[in-house]
Design an enzyme around this catalytic site. Structure first.
Site, PDB file in Angstrom:
ATOM      1  N   TYR A   1      38.285   5.387  73.859  1.00  0.00           N
ATOM      2  CA  TYR A   1      38.599   6.446  72.908  1.00  0.00           C
ATOM      3  C   TYR A   1      40.058   6.382  72.460  1.00  0.00           C
ATOM      4  O   TYR A   1      40.748   7.382  72.394  1.00  0.00           O
ATOM      5  CB  TYR A   1      38.296   7.818  73.514  1.00  0.00           C
ATOM      6  CG  TYR A   1      36.836   7.977  73.847  1.00  0.00           C
ATOM      7  CD1 TYR A   1      35.893   8.084  72.844  1.00  0.00           C
ATOM      8  CD2 TYR A   1      36.408   7.984  75.166  1.00  0.00           C
ATOM      9  CE1 TYR A   1      34.544   8.205  73.145  1.00  0.00           C
ATOM     10  CE2 TYR A   1      35.067   8.112  75.474  1.00  0.00           C
ATOM     11  CZ  TYR A   1      34.136   8.224  74.454  1.00  0.00           C
ATOM     12  OH  TYR A   1      32.814   8.348  74.748  1.00  0.00           O
TER      13      TYR A   1
ATOM     14  N   GLY B   1      63.700  21.386  81.049  1.00  0.00           N
ATOM     15  CA  GLY B   1      62.372  20.915  80.690  1.00  0.00           C
ATOM     16  C   GLY B   1      62.368  19.450  80.331  1.00  0.00           C
ATOM     17  O   GLY B   1      63.391  18.772  80.408  1.00  0.00           O
TER      18      GLY B   1
ATOM     19  N   GLU C   1      60.055  19.153  86.233  1.00  0.00           N
ATOM     20  CA  GLU C   1      61.281  19.063  85.429  1.00  0.00           C
ATOM     21  C   GLU C   1      62.320  20.077  85.897  1.00  0.00           C
ATOM     22  O   GLU C   1      63.507  19.768  85.977  1.00  0.00           O
ATOM     23  CB  GLU C   1      60.966  19.265  83.946  1.00  0.00           C
ATOM     24  CG  GLU C   1      60.295  18.088  83.290  1.00  0.00           C
ATOM     25  CD  GLU C   1      61.219  16.897  83.074  1.00  0.00           C
ATOM     26  OE1 GLU C   1      62.456  17.046  83.158  1.00  0.00           O
ATOM     27  OE2 GLU C   1      60.699  15.799  82.821  1.00  0.00           O
TER      28      GLU C   1
ATOM     29  N   GLU D   1      65.949  18.833  87.256  1.00  0.00           N
ATOM     30  CA  GLU D   1      67.147  19.150  86.482  1.00  0.00           C
ATOM     31  C   GLU D   1      68.037  20.220  87.096  1.00  0.00           C
ATOM     32  O   GLU D   1      69.226  20.281  86.782  1.00  0.00           O
ATOM     33  CB  GLU D   1      66.757  19.575  85.062  1.00  0.00           C
ATOM     34  CG  GLU D   1      66.169  18.433  84.266  1.00  0.00           C
ATOM     35  CD  GLU D   1      65.903  18.764  82.824  1.00  0.00           C
ATOM     36  OE1 GLU D   1      65.682  17.820  82.060  1.00  0.00           O
ATOM     37  OE2 GLU D   1      65.906  19.962  82.443  1.00  0.00           O
TER      38      GLU D   1
ATOM     39  N   ASP E   1      59.777  19.725  62.671  1.00  0.00           N
ATOM     40  CA  ASP E   1      61.110  19.121  62.792  1.00  0.00           C
ATOM     41  C   ASP E   1      61.917  19.666  63.972  1.00  0.00           C
ATOM     42  O   ASP E   1      63.127  19.569  63.988  1.00  0.00           O
ATOM     43  CB  ASP E   1      61.885  19.329  61.495  1.00  0.00           C
ATOM     44  CG  ASP E   1      62.086  20.802  61.172  1.00  0.00           C
ATOM     45  OD1 ASP E   1      61.487  21.682  61.837  1.00  0.00           O
ATOM     46  OD2 ASP E   1      62.854  21.096  60.239  1.00  0.00           O
TER      47      ASP E   1
ATOM     48  N   GLU F   1      74.651  19.508  84.135  1.00  0.00           N
ATOM     49  CA  GLU F   1      75.042  20.742  84.810  1.00  0.00           C
ATOM     50  C   GLU F   1      73.907  21.749  84.657  1.00  0.00           C
ATOM     51  O   GLU F   1      73.153  21.706  83.685  1.00  0.00           O
ATOM     52  CB  GLU F   1      76.316  21.274  84.142  1.00  0.00           C
ATOM     53  CG  GLU F   1      76.973  22.443  84.766  1.00  0.00           C
ATOM     54  CD  GLU F   1      78.261  22.832  84.022  1.00  0.00           C
ATOM     55  OE1 GLU F   1      78.793  23.905  84.359  1.00  0.00           O
ATOM     56  OE2 GLU F   1      78.711  22.106  83.123  1.00  0.00           O
TER      57      GLU F   1
END
Length: 147
Positions: A7, A48, A64, A68, A86, A116
């Site tokens: 697929y 994220g 995430e 982070e 956009d 940071e």
């Protein structure tokens, strides 16, 4: 034809990311990271990143967040999807936003793609990357607050 390619289609597909709105309980503080890479290098953003192919969205968001900021959180709730064409200069990207709350004494430290990590008062937010200022404003409206 291989079963794994059964697929596969020749049309473009968007990338998917997750971002986290993390608030300290009983305060007006939100967790942000300073981006270590372009786009928007050195600009502050919600923690994220891109999901991996074998992850569900909430697991990706928690991963995430941990990578982070060093923060581990048990419970996240899905808030909204942001899909402006956009919104990311790297290409068509959909972001699923999650939110959660942590105790006032939660400590964070930047890691991975984050130079940071820090807590900011809602009334003193820095200039943010992507459409993250709009995301935070929409979330505050949901809570019946404004900046």
């Amino acid at each position: 034809m291989q079963e794994s390619k059964k697929y596969t289609y020749a049309y473009p597909r968007p990338a998917v990311t997750t971002d986290a709105i993390i608030l300290k309980k009983g305060t007006a503080e939100i967790l942000l990271i300073r981006r270590a890479k372009d786009p928007f290098k050195n600009r502050w953003a919600l923690p994220g990143g891109f999901i991996e192919m074998d992850e569900v969205l909430e697991v990706a968001c928690k991963r995430e967040l941990k990578e982070e900021t060093g923060l581990t959180i048990e419970k996240l709730e899905q808030f909204q999807v942001y899909d402006a064409v956009d919104r990311d200069p790297r290409g068509r990207t959909l972001s699923v936003i999650f939110y959660g709350f942590v105790e006032k004494d939660a400590q964070v430290k930047g890691g991975d793609d984050a130079a940071e990590a820090a807590w900011f008062r809602m009334e003193h937010l820095p200039e943010l990357a992507f459409d993250h200022a709009d995301i935070i404003l929409d979330f505050l409206r949901l809570l019946g607050q404004s900046r």
